[in-house]
Motif scaffolding. Structure first.
Motif, PDB file in Angstrom:
ATOM      1  N   SER A   1       0.801  -1.323  -0.127  1.00 56.28           N
ATOM      2  CA  SER A   1       0.083  -0.015  -0.022  1.00 56.28           C
ATOM      3  C   SER A   1       0.872   1.132  -0.014  1.00 56.28           C
ATOM      4  CB  SER A   1      -0.996   0.032   1.158  1.00 56.28           C
ATOM      5  OG  SER A   1      -0.255  -0.275   2.433  1.00 56.28           O
ATOM      6  N   ILE A   2       2.239   1.301   0.425  1.00 56.48           N
ATOM      7  CA  ILE A   2       2.923   2.496   0.419  1.00 56.48           C
ATOM      8  C   ILE A   2       3.067   3.200  -0.768  1.00 56.48           C
ATOM      9  CG2 ILE A   2       5.349   1.331   0.076  1.00 56.48           C
ATOM     10  CD1 ILE A   2       4.358   4.164   2.544  1.00 56.48           C
ATOM     11  N   PHE A   3       2.939   2.161  -1.954  1.00 54.78           N
ATOM     12  CA  PHE A   3       2.898   2.659  -3.389  1.00 54.78           C
ATOM     13  C   PHE A   3       1.834   3.799  -3.337  1.00 54.78           C
ATOM     14  CE2 PHE A   3       0.881   2.391  -7.607  1.00 54.78           C
ATOM     15  CZ  PHE A   3       1.807   2.316  -8.365  1.00 54.78           C
ATOM     16  N   CYS A   4       0.639   3.836  -2.803  1.00 56.54           N
ATOM     17  CA  CYS A   4      -0.374   4.831  -3.001  1.00 56.54           C
ATOM     18  C   CYS A   4       0.202   5.978  -2.318  1.00 56.54           C
ATOM     19  CB  CYS A   4      -1.516   4.147  -2.583  1.00 56.54           C
ATOM     20  SG  CYS A   4      -2.226   2.605  -3.239  1.00 56.54           S
ATOM     21  N   MET A   5       0.737   6.027  -1.268  1.00 52.49           N
ATOM     22  CA  MET A   5       1.219   7.139  -0.499  1.00 52.49           C
ATOM     23  C   MET A   5       2.299   7.936  -1.260  1.00 52.49           C
ATOM     24  SD  MET A   5      -0.048   8.107   2.449  1.00 52.49           S
ATOM     25  CE  MET A   5      -1.798   7.859   1.542  1.00 52.49           C
ATOM     26  N   GLY A   6       3.067   7.300  -2.092  1.00 51.87           N
ATOM     27  CA  GLY A   6       4.078   7.691  -3.195  1.00 51.87           C
ATOM     28  C   GLY A   6       3.288   8.408  -4.346  1.00 51.87           C
ATOM     29  N   GLY A   7       2.230   7.601  -4.632  1.00 56.84           N
ATOM     30  CA  GLY A   7       1.346   8.149  -5.731  1.00 56.84           C
ATOM     31  C   GLY A   7       0.771   9.534  -5.307  1.00 56.84           C
TER      32      GLY A   7
ATOM     33  N   GLY B   1     -13.382  -1.668  -3.305  1.00 54.96           N
ATOM     34  CA  GLY B   1     -12.557  -2.798  -2.964  1.00 54.96           C
ATOM     35  C   GLY B   1     -11.970  -3.282  -4.160  1.00 54.96           C
ATOM     36  N   ILE B   2     -12.012  -2.457  -5.363  1.00 54.22           N
ATOM     37  CA  ILE B   2     -11.479  -3.222  -6.414  1.00 54.22           C
ATOM     38  C   ILE B   2     -10.038  -3.259  -6.424  1.00 54.22           C
ATOM     39  CG2 ILE B   2     -11.119  -0.872  -7.611  1.00 54.22           C
ATOM     40  CD1 ILE B   2     -12.323  -4.032  -9.350  1.00 54.22           C
ATOM     41  N   ASN B   3      -9.209  -2.513  -5.896  1.00 50.85           N
ATOM     42  CA  ASN B   3      -7.726  -2.568  -5.751  1.00 50.85           C
ATOM     43  C   ASN B   3      -7.045  -3.677  -4.840  1.00 50.85           C
ATOM     44  OD1 ASN B   3      -6.560  -0.824  -7.663  1.00 50.85           O
ATOM     45  ND2 ASN B   3      -7.272   0.813  -6.558  1.00 50.85           N
ATOM     46  N   ALA B   4      -8.140  -4.204  -4.060  1.00 47.90           N
ATOM     47  CA  ALA B   4      -8.087  -5.290  -3.049  1.00 47.90           C
ATOM     48  C   ALA B   4      -7.808  -6.402  -3.829  1.00 47.90           C
ATOM     49  CB  ALA B   4      -9.100  -5.399  -1.999  1.00 47.90           C
ATOM     50  N   VAL B   5      -8.426  -6.740  -4.943  1.00 50.70           N
ATOM     51  CA  VAL B   5      -8.640  -7.543  -6.011  1.00 50.70           C
ATOM     52  C   VAL B   5      -7.101  -7.532  -6.882  1.00 50.70           C
ATOM     53  CG1 VAL B   5      -9.516  -8.478  -8.158  1.00 50.70           C
ATOM     54  CG2 VAL B   5     -10.967  -7.757  -6.150  1.00 50.70           C
ATOM     55  N   PHE B   6      -6.946  -6.438  -7.227  1.00 50.20           N
ATOM     56  CA  PHE B   6      -5.482  -6.458  -7.951  1.00 50.20           C
ATOM     57  C   PHE B   6      -4.447  -6.491  -7.071  1.00 50.20           C
ATOM     58  CE2 PHE B   6      -8.455  -4.112 -10.931  1.00 50.20           C
ATOM     59  CZ  PHE B   6      -8.688  -4.965 -11.706  1.00 50.20           C
TER      60      PHE B   6
ATOM     61  N   ALA C   1      -6.358  13.188  -4.980  1.00 50.15           N
ATOM     62  CA  ALA C   1      -5.912  13.288  -3.588  1.00 50.15           C
ATOM     63  C   ALA C   1      -6.804  12.033  -2.543  1.00 50.15           C
ATOM     64  CB  ALA C   1      -5.566  14.647  -3.100  1.00 50.15           C
ATOM     65  N   VAL C   2      -8.020  12.425  -2.968  1.00 52.61           N
ATOM     66  CA  VAL C   2      -8.798  11.613  -2.145  1.00 52.61           C
ATOM     67  C   VAL C   2      -8.764  10.076  -2.576  1.00 52.61           C
ATOM     68  CG1 VAL C   2     -11.277  11.149  -1.589  1.00 52.61           C
ATOM     69  CG2 VAL C   2     -10.516  13.291  -1.490  1.00 52.61           C
ATOM     70  N   ASN C   3      -8.822   9.895  -3.607  1.00 46.84           N
ATOM     71  CA  ASN C   3      -8.577   8.693  -4.299  1.00 46.84           C
ATOM     72  C   ASN C   3      -7.582   7.813  -3.947  1.00 46.84           C
ATOM     73  OD1 ASN C   3      -7.676   6.686  -6.786  1.00 46.84           O
ATOM     74  ND2 ASN C   3     -10.018   6.900  -7.267  1.00 46.84           N
ATOM     75  N   TRP C   4      -6.040   8.760  -3.837  1.00 46.83           N
ATOM     76  CA  TRP C   4      -5.036   8.024  -3.518  1.00 46.83           C
ATOM     77  C   TRP C   4      -5.113   7.443  -1.990  1.00 46.83           C
ATOM     78  CZ3 TRP C   4      -1.697   5.780  -6.702  1.00 46.83           C
ATOM     79  CH2 TRP C   4      -1.395   6.199  -7.680  1.00 46.83           C
ATOM     80  N   ILE C   5      -5.534   8.580  -1.091  1.00 44.41           N
ATOM     81  CA  ILE C   5      -5.655   7.917   0.313  1.00 44.41           C
ATOM     82  C   ILE C   5      -6.561   7.117   0.512  1.00 44.41           C
ATOM     83  CG2 ILE C   5      -6.403   8.990   2.320  1.00 44.41           C
ATOM     84  CD1 ILE C   5      -5.632  11.593   1.327  1.00 44.41           C
ATOM     85  N   ALA C   6      -7.733   6.624  -0.164  1.00 43.68           N
ATOM     86  CA  ALA C   6      -8.734   5.643  -0.118  1.00 43.68           C
ATOM     87  C   ALA C   6      -7.974   4.642  -0.510  1.00 43.68           C
ATOM     88  CB  ALA C   6     -10.083   6.122  -0.874  1.00 43.68           C
ATOM     89  N   ASN C   7      -7.419   4.647  -1.874  1.00 47.18           N
ATOM     90  CA  ASN C   7      -6.541   3.478  -2.308  1.00 47.18           C
ATOM     91  C   ASN C   7      -5.785   2.943  -1.077  1.00 47.18           C
ATOM     92  OD1 ASN C   7      -5.244   1.645  -3.889  1.00 47.18           O
ATOM     93  ND2 ASN C   7      -4.874   2.910  -5.495  1.00 47.18           N
ATOM     94  N   PHE C   8      -4.789   3.796  -0.569  1.00 48.43           N
ATOM     95  CA  PHE C   8      -4.040   3.478   0.517  1.00 48.43           C
ATOM     96  C   PHE C   8      -4.404   2.590   1.717  1.00 48.43           C
ATOM     97  CE2 PHE C   8      -1.994   4.361   4.560  1.00 48.43           C
ATOM     98  CZ  PHE C   8      -0.714   3.942   4.448  1.00 48.43           C
ATOM     99  N   ILE C   9      -5.532   3.256   2.218  1.00 50.74           N
ATOM    100  CA  ILE C   9      -6.649   2.548   3.286  1.00 50.74           C
ATOM    101  C   ILE C   9      -6.751   1.314   3.001  1.00 50.74           C
ATOM    102  CG2 ILE C   9      -8.428   2.664   4.801  1.00 50.74           C
ATOM    103  CD1 ILE C   9      -8.386   5.836   4.322  1.00 50.74           C
ATOM    104  N   VAL C  10      -7.316   0.778   1.597  1.00 53.09           N
ATOM    105  CA  VAL C  10      -7.803  -0.328   1.335  1.00 53.09           C
ATOM    106  C   VAL C  10      -6.715  -1.339   1.181  1.00 53.09           C
ATOM    107  CG1 VAL C  10      -8.817  -1.832  -0.537  1.00 53.09           C
ATOM    108  CG2 VAL C  10     -10.030   0.340  -0.159  1.00 53.09           C
ATOM    109  N   GLY C  11      -5.582  -0.808   0.514  1.00 50.90           N
ATOM    110  CA  GLY C  11      -4.489  -1.673   0.437  1.00 50.90           C
ATOM    111  C   GLY C  11      -3.995  -2.116   1.818  1.00 50.90           C
ATOM    112  N   LEU C  12      -3.816  -1.147   2.773  1.00 52.87           N
ATOM    113  CA  LEU C  12      -3.510  -1.629   3.923  1.00 52.87           C
ATOM    114  C   LEU C  12      -4.370  -2.349   4.813  1.00 52.87           C
ATOM    115  CD1 LEU C  12      -1.087  -0.720   5.917  1.00 52.87           C
ATOM    116  CD2 LEU C  12      -2.528   1.009   6.710  1.00 52.87           C
TER     117      LEU C  12
END
Length: 573
Positions: free
Chosen positions: A153-159, A364-369, A488-499
């Motif tokens: 998920s740290i990939f998303c914080m970098g994003g 949860g789509i990125n949880a799949v990927f 920005a909201v999208n990246w943060i939510a993506n990080f939360i799901v991945g983590l």
């Protein structure tokens, strides 16, 4: 863009208008457009170019057509043509736009730039298939769930960081230089990631790769929008989306043959092929004409525009260049997120855009990927790798099918179909997982089919539509800030799901997708009540539909005037 269409196109349109006049005896006479009289085309074309975002956005083609029809109709009415006599056949500007094509130079430039989009998709999913091999290969021994979730998920914080710093760097360095340096930066850290021996080195490498990929998510669609004819921006936005999902699929396919130690290191390093290819092709990448105009180098901009558009569109280049010059000063305007929240006419559209981004990621789509291989393995599916590759394949196929749907159907119906379909798919998957666990029956095919349907429905609506709607809800000045904040909201939510997904999967077991079903069901309700239909409508029509009945429509002002999309993240925080 320019003051007129190409000569053959304009001649054909002049003949078309003559035929329309002959059929319209007794009606108000319409002006005849000739190759020597293009004044009436120049201003409407400028008006279109001021309204259409300088972004290559997936699904934007219908929006461009709606704007061109509206401007063409207004132009006819301004020439004393009575409203009742204006027909579809009289719409000159849409026909002019239809004659814009893709030259060989433009195609080569687009191919080069799309390497960045492929790399984004590739690095999003590259850790999925070889997860357990990598977790056993680092020097700390087996990597625990929390540490692995942080690596992913740290990939998303970098994003988030990359997409925030990219706009000022793009404005300072220029589009071409930024993308070249970014490719070098990405290549270095892909190599470092492949050589990682510890969790901390993996985390640092993934974070820096995320910064580069986050920069690409801003630079690629912006650059494609600035070099392409207005009629092709939707199509190039679709190509950008295709490149990302193909990158995801490629990482999933290669994950099995390279899913051993040290094969996984080669898998991580393979992303460097795309960035190196982009560097090799850098000599063919031209600077953005729009950026050159903003720097006061109109001569260079015109030369590049002519090479991108071809000789047949020489006159059209004049309009395009004039429009960019007219907008150069206005593009310096900035708007903060605070202004979006404070202004009544912008607050509600901004809320809609932010909520759609939250629904997209919390579905949860990125949880799949990120974790599909581990998920299928924990669900005791016999061939988890096959399930992961199928997810990537249907993702590509659904993206292709969604292009046609977005051009034909409205935004809102597709969004409702997507959210409701994902809800049903999540419930179907949950029932299959529970039945398999409690009744000791093999339901792997039903489990995989639930995930596949879930991915398909996502690509029909919740995937592309939040970005398309956000761009269509705002005028030029506020669009940049709104899209930046939504990103920005999208990246943060993506990080939360991945983590959180590994912990959630461990705690909920067979009921893991139930929270996602709840989110998509809420998205369905939200879409029914609050999301307007934007396909085929101008900004003023969209604003009128969103305006609460108790308020006066006259309180809205139409800000469809300028475009500052290169500043998409400036002033977000």
């Amino acid at each position: 863009m320019r003051s007129s269409a190409s000569q053959p196109a304009l001649g054909a349109l002049a003949q078309h208008m003559l035929r329309a006049e002959r059929k319209g005896q007794g009606r108000s006479m319409r002006p005849v457009r000739s190759e020597n009289d293009i004044k009436e085309i120049r201003n409407p074309m400028k008006n279109i170019l001021r309204r259409v975002p300088f972004y290559a956005i997936h699904g934007m083609s219908a929006h461009v057509k709606a704007i061109s029809r509206s401007v063409s109709r207004d132009s006819l009415l301004s020439n004393n043509v009575s409203e009742g006599t204006v027909t579809e056949a009289d719409m000159l500007i849409p026909d002019v736009l239809a004659n814009q094509g893709c030259t060989a130079t433009l195609a080569l430039v687009v191919f080069s730039v799309l390497m960045g989009a492929i790399n984004f998709g590739y690095n999003t999913s590259v850790l999925n298939t070889p997860e357990f091999v990598i977790r056993n290969s680092l020097t700390e021994g087996y990597v625990d769930d929390i540490s692995w979730a942080f690596i992913v998920s740290i990939f998303c914080m970098g994003g988030l960081i990359g997409s925030t710093i990219a706009p000022p760097l793009l404005d300072t360095m220029g589009r071409k230089s930024f993308m070249s340096y970014n490719a070098v930066f990405l290549t270095f850290f892909l190599g470092l990631e492949a050589a990682s021996q510890s969790v901390m080195m993996m985390v640092f490498s993934r974070f820096c790769i995320g910064i580069s990929c986050g920069g690409n998510t801003v630079a690629v669609p912006l650059y494609l929008g600035e070099i392409s004819p207005v009629s092709l921006r939707g199509s190039l936005g679709t190509l950008n989306q295709f490149a990302m999902v193909i990158g995801i699929l490629l990482a999933q396919v290669l994950g099995k043959p390279l899913g051993f130690d040290p094969g996984w290191r080669y898998l991580l390093a393979l992303g460097g092929i795309f960035s190196i290819l982009q560097l090799i092709l850098a000599c063919y990448i031209v600077e953005s004409p729009r950026w050159l105009v903003m720097q006061g180098e109109a001569g260079k901009a015109e030369k590049i525009l002519r090479s991108l558009r071809g000789d047949a569109d020489a006159k059209y280049v004049e309009i395009e260049l004039e429009s960019m010059q007219d907008l150069a000063e206005e593009e310096k305007q900035e708007m903060s997120v605070t202004s979006l929240v404070r202004k009544p006419q912008l607050r509600f559209p901004f809320m809609v855009g932010v909520c759609l981004q939250l629904f997209q990621q919390f579905s949860g789509i990125n949880a799949v990927f990120y974790y599909s291989t581990g998920f299928f393995q924990n669900a005791q599916f016999a061939k988890p790798y096959l399930g992961t590759v199928l997810c990537g394949a249907v993702n590509v196929a659904a993206t292709a099918f969604a292009v046609e749907l977005m051009d034909r159907a409205g935004r809102k119906p597709l969004l409702l179909l997507s959210a409701l379909g994902m809800t049903i798919s999540s419930l179907w998957l949950t029932v299959a997982l529970v039945a398999s666990e409690h009744f000791d029956v093999e339901l792997g095919i039903f489990e995989v089919s639930g995930v596949l349907c879930y991915v398909i429905f996502f690509e029909f609506g919740l995937g592309p539509i939040p970005w398309a709607i956000t761009a269509e809800l705002f005028g030029g000045v506020e669009r940049a800030t709104a899209m930046g904040a939504c990103s920005a909201v999208n990246w943060i939510a993506n990080f939360i799901v991945g983590l959180m997904f590994p912990a959630m999967n461990g705690a909920l077991g067979s009921f893991t997708f139930l929270p996602f079903a709840m989110v998509t069901f809420l998205a369905t309700i939200f879409s029914v009540k609050y999301v307007p239909e934007t396909k085929g409508k101008t900004l003023s029509e969209i604003r009128e539909a969103m305006q609460p009945k108790k308020d006066s429509i006259d309180s809205f002002e139409d800000p469809e005037s300028t475009s500052t999309d290169s500043k998409a993240m400036r002033g977000v925080f």
